[in-house]
Enzyme design. Structure first.
Site, mmCIF file in Angstrom:
data_model
loop_
_atom_site.group_PDB
_atom_site.id
_atom_site.type_symbol
_atom_site.label_atom_id
_atom_site.label_comp_id
_atom_site.label_asym_id
_atom_site.label_seq_id
_atom_site.Cartn_x
_atom_site.Cartn_y
_atom_site.Cartn_z
ATOM 1 N N GLU A 1 43.954 89.546 -29.317
ATOM 2 C CA GLU A 1 44.380 90.103 -28.022
ATOM 3 C C GLU A 1 43.593 89.544 -26.840
ATOM 4 O OE1 GLU A 1 45.252 94.335 -28.089
ATOM 5 O OE2 GLU A 1 45.466 94.248 -30.257
ATOM 6 N N ASP B 1 36.439 100.600 -28.495
ATOM 7 C CA ASP B 1 37.595 101.134 -29.213
ATOM 8 C C ASP B 1 37.349 100.938 -30.706
ATOM 9 O OD1 ASP B 1 40.135 100.946 -30.615
ATOM 10 O OD2 ASP B 1 41.141 100.807 -28.693
ATOM 11 N N THR B 2 37.433 102.029 -31.456
ATOM 12 C CA THR B 2 37.078 101.947 -32.884
ATOM 13 C C THR B 2 38.011 101.018 -33.658
ATOM 14 O OG1 THR B 2 38.356 103.967 -33.317
ATOM 15 C CG2 THR B 2 35.984 104.219 -32.990
ATOM 16 N N PHE B 3 39.295 100.950 -33.271
ATOM 17 C CA PHE B 3 40.229 100.043 -33.954
ATOM 18 C C PHE B 3 39.755 98.597 -33.819
ATOM 19 C CE2 PHE B 3 43.651 96.982 -33.112
ATOM 20 C CZ PHE B 3 44.291 96.949 -34.341
ATOM 21 N N HIS B 4 39.398 98.206 -32.613
ATOM 22 C CA HIS B 4 38.954 96.823 -32.386
ATOM 23 C C HIS B 4 37.587 96.566 -33.014
ATOM 24 C CE1 HIS B 4 42.345 95.976 -29.822
ATOM 25 N NE2 HIS B 4 42.104 97.083 -29.144
ATOM 26 N N ARG C 1 46.143 102.132 -36.712
ATOM 27 C CA ARG C 1 46.598 102.669 -35.428
ATOM 28 C C ARG C 1 47.479 103.899 -35.599
ATOM 29 N NH1 ARG C 1 46.210 97.973 -30.893
ATOM 30 N NH2 ARG C 1 44.554 99.356 -30.293
ATOM 31 N N GLU D 1 43.985 107.065 -29.260
ATOM 32 C CA GLU D 1 45.008 106.044 -29.067
ATOM 33 C C GLU D 1 45.717 105.778 -30.389
ATOM 34 O OE1 GLU D 1 44.886 102.170 -26.589
ATOM 35 O OE2 GLU D 1 43.869 101.736 -28.465
ATOM 36 N N HIS E 1 37.665 104.691 -26.878
ATOM 37 C CA HIS E 1 38.929 104.942 -27.565
ATOM 38 C C HIS E 1 38.682 105.245 -29.031
ATOM 39 C CE1 HIS E 1 42.105 102.635 -24.962
ATOM 40 N NE2 HIS E 1 41.848 103.839 -24.509
ATOM 41 N N GLU F 1 37.565 96.518 -21.667
ATOM 42 C CA GLU F 1 37.819 96.807 -23.078
ATOM 43 C C GLU F 1 37.544 95.574 -23.938
ATOM 44 O OE1 GLU F 1 41.778 98.103 -24.103
ATOM 45 O OE2 GLU F 1 41.054 99.048 -25.932
HETATM 46 C C1 FUD Z 1 45.150 97.279 -27.087
HETATM 47 C C2 FUD Z 1 44.432 98.530 -26.888
HETATM 48 C C3 FUD Z 1 44.712 99.363 -25.668
HETATM 49 C C4 FUD Z 1 45.158 98.562 -24.502
HETATM 50 C C5 FUD Z 1 45.312 99.344 -23.272
HETATM 51 C C6 FUD Z 1 45.789 98.422 -22.187
HETATM 52 O O1 FUD Z 1 44.954 96.780 -28.359
HETATM 53 O O2 FUD Z 1 43.620 98.897 -27.678
HETATM 54 O O3 FUD Z 1 43.590 100.104 -25.375
HETATM 55 O O4 FUD Z 1 44.257 97.565 -24.265
HETATM 56 O O5 FUD Z 1 46.189 100.377 -23.481
HETATM 57 O O6 FUD Z 1 46.532 99.073 -21.281
#
Ligand code: FUD
Length: 289
Positions: free
Chosen positions: A153, A180-183, A212, A241, A206, A147
């Site tokens: 993070e 992951d779109t948030f990141h 979030r 998520e 994600h 990820e």
């Molecule tokens: C964390 C995140 C989650 C996380 C995952 C780890 O910011 O986006 O995806 O990394 O749940 O278990």
């Protein structure tokens, strides 16, 4: 997309067997077909029972986690790297034993806000550890997905381009990226372009909003995201998520800095997310037709 899923933290902090079983039941009830268990502690649970319940519900299980600093494979300290490799190998065995299909998350470093720069030696240690882990995963028939997360993070893989360089250096075809779109909204200049750049190297995806919380309430342009996923013919799992202090886990909530409620009631949140993702996906397909 192959299966649409939901992160277990919409349902439970994941500390008890009952909590995980409830999460599996809720997931199926809402029509999601895969669930992500985060920071699974295999020693605490009856994995066989969870595997059987998941199978009876036709819900697949994926597992994600991040490493603690004393098991950081991107460290320069050999004992931390060794401990991290062991943790990853144990996690893969747990995924196999729970009947799961993937291990994702921040597997290549600690899941934390670093107070130091990454180093070349640390990067190389991490590449070697992930290459070795990939072989364990391949033999266990478990997908390994890394990820890419925001700067608060991890200090190692904040962008898709960095992730692609990293997985190329492992020399393993078995390692893919978990985007992951948030990141991406925090780190990528152009999230849709990043998706196109990664193409078939995306192993897991994600969907999360910029705050979030509820999809559609924030600033992420999901039309562009789904157009890009269709462009690359993305055929793997997509998981919703969302985090709120309504559901708390010591490890994940602290690592992700979840300090307030973005929602209190998870049922309407889960129902809305499924409708929203399916709608955006269908609209993107129609735009192409
Ligand atoms: C964390 C995140 C989650 C996380 C995952 C780890 O910011 O986006 O995806 O990394 O749940 O278990």
């Amino acid at each position: 997309m192959r299966r649409l899923g939901i992160h277990s933290f919409v349902w439970t902090g994941g500390q008890t067997q009952e909590g995980l079983e409830m999460a599996l039941n809720k997931t199926a009830e809402h029509g999601y077909r895969t669930i992500e268990f985060a920071y699974l502690r295999p020693e605490k649970f009856n994995l066989d029972r969870l595997a059987k319940l998941a199978q009876s519900l036709d819900v697949e299980i994926g597992v994600t986690m991040g490493l603690p600093l004393d098991k950081d494979v991107s460290s320069e300290d050999t004992s931390a790297v060794l401990a991290g490799k062991q943790t990853l190998a144990d996690a893969i065995r747990a995924v196999r034993d729970i009947g799961g299909n993937k291990l994702g998350g921040i597997l290549y470093s600690a899941h934390t806000k670093y107070n130091r720069q990454p180093t070349k030696k640390g990067w190389d240690n991490s590449v070697a550890a992930i290459a070795a882990t990939a072989e364990v995963a391949r033999q266990a028939n478990v997908d390994l997905v890394l990820e890419v997360v925001n700067r608060f993070e991890t200090n190692l893989l904040n962008t898709t381009a960095q992730g692609l360089k990293f997985i190329a250096e492992t020399g393993s075809e078995h390692v893919r990226l978990h985007l992951d779109t948030f990141h991406m909204n925090i780190e990528e200049a152009n999230p849709a372009a990043a998706i196109r750049l990664a193409g078939d190297k995306i192993g897991y995806f994600h969907i999360g909003e910029s705050n979030r919380g509820y999809l559609g309430d924030g600033v992420i342009n999901f039309d562009l995201i789904f157009d890009a996923l269709l462009d690359i013919d993305y055929k793997r799992d997509i998981v919703f998520e969302s985090f709120s202090t309504t559901v708390v886990d010591e490890g994940l909530s602290l690592a992700c800095a979840i300090w307030r409620d973005t929602w209190e009631d998870n049922d309407p949140l889960a129902a809305h997310a499924k409708r929203y993702i399916e709608l955006k996906y269908d609209e993107a397909k129609r735009r192409r037709a």
